[in-house]
Design a protein around this motif. Sequence first.
Motif: not given
Length: 93
Positions: A29-49
Motif C-alpha cells: 500500500y505504501i509502495n502504491e501511495l508513493t509510486s508517483s513521488v519523484g523527489i525525496y527531501l531528507y535530512g542527513r540522519k534520515m537519508y543515511e537510514v
Amino acid sequence: MLTSLDGYTEDKHGKFGWGVPEDEEVHSYINELTSSVGIYLYGRKMYEVMAYWETAHRIPDQPEFVLNWAHQWKAAEKIVYSSTLPSRVAQGR
C-alpha cells in the motif's frame, strides 16, 4: 510520510522502527501511495537510514514487494539537506 498521530517520526528513544511496514499488504500500500513521488527531501540522519535501499535488491530472497520499493526509491531523485555530508550526496543522486 510515516508519522505518529502527534507528528513525530521517532519514539522517545530516538528510534523510528515502529514505522517500518513489515506486513506485505501495508508495504504494498505504501509502495502504491508513493509510486508517483519523484523527489525525496531528507535530512542527513534520515537519508543515511534510507540509503539502505540503494543495495537492498542485492540481498537474497527479498520478497517482490520489497524489491518493488527498492527500485522505486532508487529511481527517485534525493535532495539531502546537510552541512556534514559530501556535496555529491547533498545535491541528490
